[in-house]
Design an enzyme around this catalytic site. Structure first.
Site, PDB file in Angstrom:
ATOM      1  N   HIS A 212       0.833  -1.207   0.000  1.00 16.73           N
ATOM      2  CA  HIS A 212       0.000   0.000   0.000  1.00 16.73           C
ATOM      3  C   HIS A 212       0.868   1.257   0.000  1.00 16.73           C
ATOM      4  O   HIS A 212       0.676   2.160  -0.839  1.00 16.73           O
ATOM      5  CB  HIS A 212      -0.911  -0.004   1.229  1.00 16.73           C
ATOM      6  CG  HIS A 212      -1.832   1.167   1.306  1.00 16.73           C
ATOM      7  ND1 HIS A 212      -3.094   1.164   0.769  1.00 16.73           N
ATOM      8  CD2 HIS A 212      -1.661   2.412   1.851  1.00 16.73           C
ATOM      9  CE1 HIS A 212      -3.664   2.336   0.971  1.00 16.73           C
ATOM     10  NE2 HIS A 212      -2.814   3.118   1.631  1.00 16.73           N
ATOM     11  N   GLU A 213       1.813   1.317   0.919  1.00 16.45           N
ATOM     12  CA  GLU A 213       2.655   2.510   1.011  1.00 16.45           C
ATOM     13  C   GLU A 213       3.604   2.633  -0.175  1.00 16.45           C
ATOM     14  O   GLU A 213       3.944   3.742  -0.590  1.00 16.45           O
ATOM     15  CB  GLU A 213       3.446   2.494   2.328  1.00 16.45           C
ATOM     16  CG  GLU A 213       2.584   2.482   3.585  1.00 16.45           C
ATOM     17  CD  GLU A 213       1.598   3.641   3.634  1.00 16.45           C
ATOM     18  OE1 GLU A 213       1.893   4.708   3.046  1.00 16.45           O
ATOM     19  OE2 GLU A 213       0.525   3.482   4.248  1.00 16.45           O
TER      20      GLU A 213
ATOM     21  N   HIS B 231       1.882   4.625  -2.873  1.00 14.51           N
ATOM     22  CA  HIS B 231       2.018   6.075  -2.663  1.00 14.51           C
ATOM     23  C   HIS B 231       3.432   6.546  -3.018  1.00 14.51           C
ATOM     24  O   HIS B 231       3.605   7.555  -3.717  1.00 14.51           O
ATOM     25  CB  HIS B 231       1.738   6.418  -1.188  1.00 14.51           C
ATOM     26  CG  HIS B 231       0.323   6.204  -0.755  1.00 14.51           C
ATOM     27  ND1 HIS B 231      -0.761   6.678  -1.465  1.00 14.51           N
ATOM     28  CD2 HIS B 231      -0.190   5.583   0.343  1.00 14.51           C
ATOM     29  CE1 HIS B 231      -1.871   6.362  -0.835  1.00 14.51           C
ATOM     30  NE2 HIS B 231      -1.553   5.687   0.270  1.00 14.51           N
TER      31      HIS B 231
END
Length: 454
Positions: free
Chosen positions: A22-23, A26
């Protein structure tokens, strides 16, 4: 490894994988949009390990493994040198900010596809979707023992797990559903399962039992585990005997013996009980005896035998597996189907059609589920990991401030009005988001404790 340690281990591994992807979504998009990333953290709190990369980003693993974050250069959080202003997140165009924020959930969505693809390639063993016993609504709908459920509605069901998942939304909606079955004589048929007749207070965690469906692999084999003293079977039958017939009627499972013995007792007189013992087939004469029910509910005919305790489930006899190329569209379709199911569950939660204890799972429930799936093999663990990844993507897209969906809502408002949302409005939103997330976490922990108590 104990269940407790196993659950903790698989929770850490699962969250570590999901949060990292997920990170990274980003981080990867931010770098390509020219935004400088100051810190990439898996976990919260004090760093257990940290290293500064050549790009100036600090990569770390923190001590609380319940999330993570990417910290970007931002004038709203700290003073930024004039030379670095162009690389600040708040100076990026609204479309770049949308791309950076949306990249996290998209990364989890892509991870879900990849995990399901790998699961299909490896092959997930399961049980065939064959009915062992049909009672209640299932029997009234025309289902019989030996029927194989090949589809629920338009959803193919190659395994029993798929049958349960396909029946879940229809049961929660009390909606009748069409079942395609192949009976024990290999004849195709269509049955209308009358789920509209389910009571309002049925146990939503045990859909199949509420409907009256018992899968074949749950049937106890007709093995004798105990012979009660001073009964019809005492001195005639023995522990380990496999009952094959009662008065000429074949026996498939231990549950078949009771009704046959009742019929035999009502007829009166002795009959032959056929068993297998030590590789030999024996026919033994017995006369059932009338005994009082333990609960005082009258008398019944009995031989005085009981099944073995704690028998393991039989070996799995079905496999969901596809080749590497064929698995790609199958995995994509499965993600689409699961997304619809999860979004539908969220809608049912808001409408009250799903019990509160079945809505949100906390870390304890997730840990126990991950451990249970991991013990069944790599393919099953990939399944739960894919579901968690998809759930994380959907959860983060909810329009709640502090979540990715809340930030996307701000940016959509900015696109419409032509200017950023005011600092005052954003601060108010943060408080609302914090309250909502605290309530959500409280509900999750409440459900965890409730499950443990039960």
């Amino acid at each position: 490894m104990s269940d407790f340690l196993g659950s903790v281990w698989w929770l850490i591994v699962s969250l570590g994988v999901l949060v990292t992807f997920h990170e990274f979504g980003h981080y990867w998009v931010a770098r390509r949009c020219g935004v400088r990333v100051l810190r990439f953290s898996v976990g919260f709190g004090r760093p257990l390990w940290a290293r500064r990369g050549k790009d100036g980003t600090v990569y770390q693993i923190a001590m609380i493994p319940l999330g993570g974050y990417v910290k970007m250069l931002d004038e709203r959080e700290a003073a930024v040198p004039a030379a670095e202003v162009a690389h600040a997140f708040n100076r990026a165009s609204v479309w770049k900010r949308i791309a950076i924020v949306a990249a996290g959930p998209i990364a989890n969505l892509l991870l879900c596809v990849a995990l399901l693809w790998l699961m299909f390639v490896i092959g997930r063993p399961d049980y065939a979707p064959v009915i062992g016993q049909a009672t209640g609504i299932a029997e009234q709908s025309g289902l019989r023992a030996g029927d194989e459920v090949v589809a629920v509605g338009d959803r193919p069901t190659p395994t029993w797990q798929e049958v349960q998942l396909a029946l879940l939304p229809a049961a929660l909606d009390h909606r009748d559903v069409r079942l395609e079955v192949v009976d024990a004589q290999s004849r195709a048929a269509v049955r209308e399962l009358r789920l509209s007749q389910l009571p309002d207070d049925f146990d939503q965690r045990r859909i199949a039992q509420a409907i009256g469906l018992l899968p074949r692999h749950f049937l106890l084999p007709p093995l004798i585990g105990r012979v009660e003293p001073d009964t019809a079977a005492w001195g005639v039958l023995a522990e380990g005997d496999r009952v094959t017939a009662v008065d000429g009627q074949p026996v498939r499972a231990f549950d078949d013996i009771g009704p046959l013995v009742q019929t035999l007792g009502e007829q009166g007189g002795p009959a032959m009980i056929e068993v297998e013992r030590g590789g030999e087939r024996l026919a033994l004469e017995m006369t059932p005896r009338s005994v009082e029910r333990p609960d005082g509910g009258g008398r019944y005919w009995a031989l005085g035998i009981a099944p073995p305790r704690n028998l393991p489930l039989p070996p799995k006899d079905a496999m969901q597996q596809h080749g590497p190329l064929e698995a790609v569209p199958v995995a994509v379709r499965e993600v689409g189907h699961l997304t619809g199911q999860l979004v539908g569950m969220i809608g049912r939660a808001f409408s009250g059609r799903v019990a509160i204890e079945n809505t949100v799972a906390g870390p304890i429930t997730i840990a126990r589920a991950a451990n249970t799936y991991a013990q069944q093999g790599a393919a099953w663990y990939l399944t739960i990991l894919a579901l968690l990844s998809l759930s994380l993507a959907i959860l983060n897209l909810l329009p709640i401030p502090l979540l990715d969906g809340g930030h996307l809502l701000y940016y959509l408002i900015e696109l419409v009005k032509g200017s950023p949302v005011s600092e005052r409005a954003m601060a108010a939103g943060q408080y609302v988001g914090l309250a909502l997330l605290a309530s959500l976490m409280g509900l999750a922990f409440y459900n965890d404790i409730l499950q443990l108590v039960r």
